[in-house]
Design a protein around this motif. Structure first.
Motif, PDB file in Angstrom:
ATOM      1  N   GLU A  67       0.739  -1.156   0.005  1.00  0.00           N
ATOM      2  CA  GLU A  67      -0.044   0.255  -0.034  1.00  0.00           C
ATOM      3  C   GLU A  67       0.946   1.210   0.087  1.00  0.00           C
ATOM      4  OE1 GLU A  67      -3.193  -0.130  -0.263  1.00  0.00           O
ATOM      5  OE2 GLU A  67      -3.640  -2.024   0.319  1.00  0.00           O
ATOM      6  N   CYS A  68       2.124   1.142   0.445  1.00  0.00           N
ATOM      7  CA  CYS A  68       3.005   2.511   0.543  1.00  0.00           C
ATOM      8  C   CYS A  68       4.024   2.647  -0.213  1.00  0.00           C
ATOM      9  CB  CYS A  68       3.320   2.482   2.195  1.00  0.00           C
ATOM     10  SG  CYS A  68       2.226   1.765   3.250  1.00  0.00           S
ATOM     11  N   GLN A  69       4.676   1.316  -0.560  1.00  0.00           N
ATOM     12  CA  GLN A  69       5.900   1.506  -1.099  1.00  0.00           C
ATOM     13  C   GLN A  69       6.149   2.128  -2.574  1.00  0.00           C
ATOM     14  OE1 GLN A  69       8.613  -1.705  -0.609  1.00  0.00           O
ATOM     15  NE2 GLN A  69       8.872  -2.060  -2.645  1.00  0.00           N
ATOM     16  N   SER A  70       4.972   2.142  -3.092  1.00  0.00           N
ATOM     17  CA  SER A  70       4.971   2.944  -4.589  1.00  0.00           C
ATOM     18  C   SER A  70       5.214   4.261  -4.404  1.00  0.00           C
ATOM     19  CB  SER A  70       3.463   2.649  -5.395  1.00  0.00           C
ATOM     20  OG  SER A  70       2.368   3.226  -4.419  1.00  0.00           O
ATOM     21  N   CYS A  71       4.757   4.966  -3.269  1.00  0.00           N
ATOM     22  CA  CYS A  71       5.286   6.151  -3.238  1.00  0.00           C
ATOM     23  C   CYS A  71       6.371   6.475  -2.445  1.00  0.00           C
ATOM     24  CB  CYS A  71       4.052   7.149  -2.760  1.00  0.00           C
ATOM     25  SG  CYS A  71       2.574   7.356  -3.672  1.00  0.00           S
ATOM     26  N   HIS A  72       6.387   5.810  -1.348  1.00  0.00           N
ATOM     27  CA  HIS A  72       7.467   6.103  -0.117  1.00  0.00           C
ATOM     28  C   HIS A  72       8.870   5.303  -0.474  1.00  0.00           C
ATOM     29  CE1 HIS A  72       4.792   8.567   2.491  1.00  0.00           C
ATOM     30  NE2 HIS A  72       4.162   7.802   2.280  1.00  0.00           N
ATOM     31  N   GLY A  73       8.908   4.397  -1.446  1.00  0.00           N
ATOM     32  CA  GLY A  73       9.908   3.726  -1.623  1.00  0.00           C
ATOM     33  C   GLY A  73      10.262   2.667  -0.774  1.00  0.00           C
ATOM     34  N   PRO A 116      -1.271  14.428  -1.837  1.00  0.00           N
ATOM     35  CA  PRO A 116      -1.824  13.331  -2.569  1.00  0.00           C
ATOM     36  C   PRO A 116      -1.686  11.973  -1.784  1.00  0.00           C
ATOM     37  CG  PRO A 116       0.521  13.740  -3.131  1.00  0.00           C
ATOM     38  CD  PRO A 116       0.273  14.542  -2.039  1.00  0.00           C
ATOM     39  N   MET A 117      -1.513  12.131  -0.456  1.00  0.00           N
ATOM     40  CA  MET A 117      -1.502  10.657   0.133  1.00  0.00           C
ATOM     41  C   MET A 117      -2.914  10.495   0.486  1.00  0.00           C
ATOM     42  SD  MET A 117       0.362   9.116   3.425  1.00  0.00           S
ATOM     43  CE  MET A 117      -0.328   8.118   4.427  1.00  0.00           C
ATOM     44  N   PRO A 118      -3.489   9.144   0.337  1.00  0.00           N
ATOM     45  CA  PRO A 118      -4.829   8.834   0.317  1.00  0.00           C
ATOM     46  C   PRO A 118      -5.051   8.577   2.090  1.00  0.00           C
ATOM     47  CG  PRO A 118      -3.784   7.065  -0.555  1.00  0.00           C
ATOM     48  CD  PRO A 118      -2.686   8.108  -0.515  1.00  0.00           C
TER      49      PRO A 118
HETATM   50  C1  HEC Z   1       0.109   8.083  -3.344  1.00  0.00           C
HETATM   51  C2  HEC Z   1       1.202   8.239  -2.866  1.00  0.00           C
HETATM   52  C3  HEC Z   1       1.284   7.770  -1.359  1.00  0.00           C
HETATM   53  C4  HEC Z   1       0.994   6.517  -0.737  1.00  0.00           C
HETATM   54  C5  HEC Z   1       0.359   5.430  -1.541  1.00  0.00           C
HETATM   55  C6  HEC Z   1       1.172   6.753   0.568  1.00  0.00           C
HETATM   56  N1  HEC Z   1       1.721   7.636   0.916  1.00  0.00           N
HETATM   57 FE1  HEC Z   1       2.326   8.448   2.739  1.00  0.00          FE
HETATM   58  N2  HEC Z   1       2.785  10.246   2.202  1.00  0.00           N
HETATM   59  C7  HEC Z   1       2.681  10.533   0.804  1.00  0.00           C
HETATM   60  C8  HEC Z   1       3.089  12.028   0.479  1.00  0.00           C
HETATM   61  C9  HEC Z   1       3.037  12.816  -0.716  1.00  0.00           C
HETATM   62  C10 HEC Z   1       3.366  12.412   2.057  1.00  0.00           C
HETATM   63  C11 HEC Z   1       3.576  13.869   2.376  1.00  0.00           C
HETATM   64  C12 HEC Z   1       2.075  14.684   2.554  1.00  0.00           C
HETATM   65  C13 HEC Z   1       2.229  15.959   3.276  1.00  0.00           C
HETATM   66  O1  HEC Z   1       3.396  16.473   3.442  1.00  0.00           O
HETATM   67  O2  HEC Z   1       1.219  16.629   3.150  1.00  0.00           O
HETATM   68  C14 HEC Z   1       3.104  11.338   2.791  1.00  0.00           C
HETATM   69  C15 HEC Z   1       3.198  11.449   3.944  1.00  0.00           C
HETATM   70  C16 HEC Z   1       3.528  10.216   5.010  1.00  0.00           C
HETATM   71  C17 HEC Z   1       3.342  10.242   6.441  1.00  0.00           C
HETATM   72  C18 HEC Z   1       4.110  11.630   7.114  1.00  0.00           C
HETATM   73  C19 HEC Z   1       5.559  11.528   7.400  1.00  0.00           C
HETATM   74  C20 HEC Z   1       5.818  12.769   8.117  1.00  0.00           C
HETATM   75  O3  HEC Z   1       7.210  12.779   8.093  1.00  0.00           O
HETATM   76  O4  HEC Z   1       5.109  13.466   8.611  1.00  0.00           O
HETATM   77  C21 HEC Z   1       3.263   9.145   6.958  1.00  0.00           C
HETATM   78  C22 HEC Z   1       3.505   8.484   8.345  1.00  0.00           C
HETATM   79  C23 HEC Z   1       2.980   8.163   5.563  1.00  0.00           C
HETATM   80  N3  HEC Z   1       2.880   9.140   4.647  1.00  0.00           N
HETATM   81  C24 HEC Z   1       2.707   6.735   5.621  1.00  0.00           C
HETATM   82  C25 HEC Z   1       2.116   6.234   4.713  1.00  0.00           C
HETATM   83  C26 HEC Z   1       1.927   4.713   4.954  1.00  0.00           C
HETATM   84  C27 HEC Z   1       2.137   3.762   6.005  1.00  0.00           C
HETATM   85  C28 HEC Z   1       1.304   4.413   3.585  1.00  0.00           C
HETATM   86  C29 HEC Z   1       0.670   3.099   3.410  1.00  0.00           C
HETATM   87  C30 HEC Z   1      -0.572   2.492   4.160  1.00  0.00           C
HETATM   88  C31 HEC Z   1       1.390   5.622   3.035  1.00  0.00           C
HETATM   89  N4  HEC Z   1       1.815   6.864   3.421  1.00  0.00           N
HETATM   90  C32 HEC Z   1       0.782   5.535   1.462  1.00  0.00           C
HETATM   91  C33 HEC Z   1       2.109   9.847  -0.335  1.00  0.00           C
HETATM   92  C34 HEC Z   1       1.811   8.612  -0.197  1.00  0.00           C
END
Ligand code: HEC
Length: 140
Positions: A67-73, A116-118
């Motif tokens: 769920e997360c790696q596609s964006c977060h690596g 863009p994070m859901p």
């Molecule tokens: C579509 C791309 C996408 C997906 C899929 C996604 N994220 Fe994110 N995530 C982001 C982006 C972009 C940000 C930065 C958002 C902001 O700063 O407004 C973020 C921010 C975060 C943060 C905050 C980090 C911080 O330092 O405050 C966390 C924790 C996080 N994501 C966890 C997750 C987890 C766990 C999942 C999977 C369950 C996930 N994300 C899935 C794009 C994504």
């Protein structure tokens, strides 16, 4: 006939164009440069119910990869294959900026999401979301 003292038509048109361009420029700048994402103080009070053991880390990794790696690596550096398509960086989980937040704050962000994070409130169980928090703690 000459109108004296009236600005030529093009100058007010020019002025309006400049004002509109400035407005558009500023609003897109504001949208692009999102304000720092801060979880509410109440989020800190929520305690992680899970222990950071091998089974929980493995479960968290499984959810993360899906769920997360596609964006977060892979290592949470914000360099997943979809990262390039995002308007803003997905951050770097290994930094103090992320690791310095409470488990409750990270959990809150995962639940709520922010474009863009859901939001994952409906997609994951609370247990799964906490598992990803535990996994994120291993990405130091
Ligand atoms: C579509 C791309 C996408 C997906 C899929 C996604 N994220 Fe994110 N995530 C982001 C982006 C972009 C940000 C930065 C958002 C902001 O700063 O407004 C973020 C921010 C975060 C943060 C905050 C980090 C911080 O330092 O405050 C966390 C924790 C996080 N994501 C966890 C997750 C987890 C766990 C999942 C999977 C369950 C996930 N994300 C899935 C794009 C994504």
């Amino acid at each position: 006939m000459k109108t004296i003292g009236q600005p030529p038509f093009y100058s007010s048109f020019f002025l309006a164009t400049v004002i509109i361009a400035l407005f558009l420029g500023i609003s897109s700048f504001v949208t692009y440069q999102q304000t720092p994402w801060k979880a509410p103080a109440s989020a800190d009070a929520k305690k992680n119910p899970l222990a950071s053991d091998a089974a929980t880390i493995a479960a968290g990794k499984e959810v993360y990869v899906k769920e997360c790696q596609s964006c977060h690596g892979k290592k949470g550096k914000g360099d997943g294959p979809s990262a390039a398509t995002l308007d803003i960086p997905a951050g770097n989980f290994s930094t103090a900026a992320t690791q310095g937040q409470s488990d409750g704050a990270l959990f809150w962000k995962i639940e709520e999401g922010r474009k863009p994070m859901p939001s994952f409130k409906k997609k994951l169980t609370e247990n799964q979301a906490w598992q990803t928090v535990v996994f994120i703690r291993t990405l130091k």
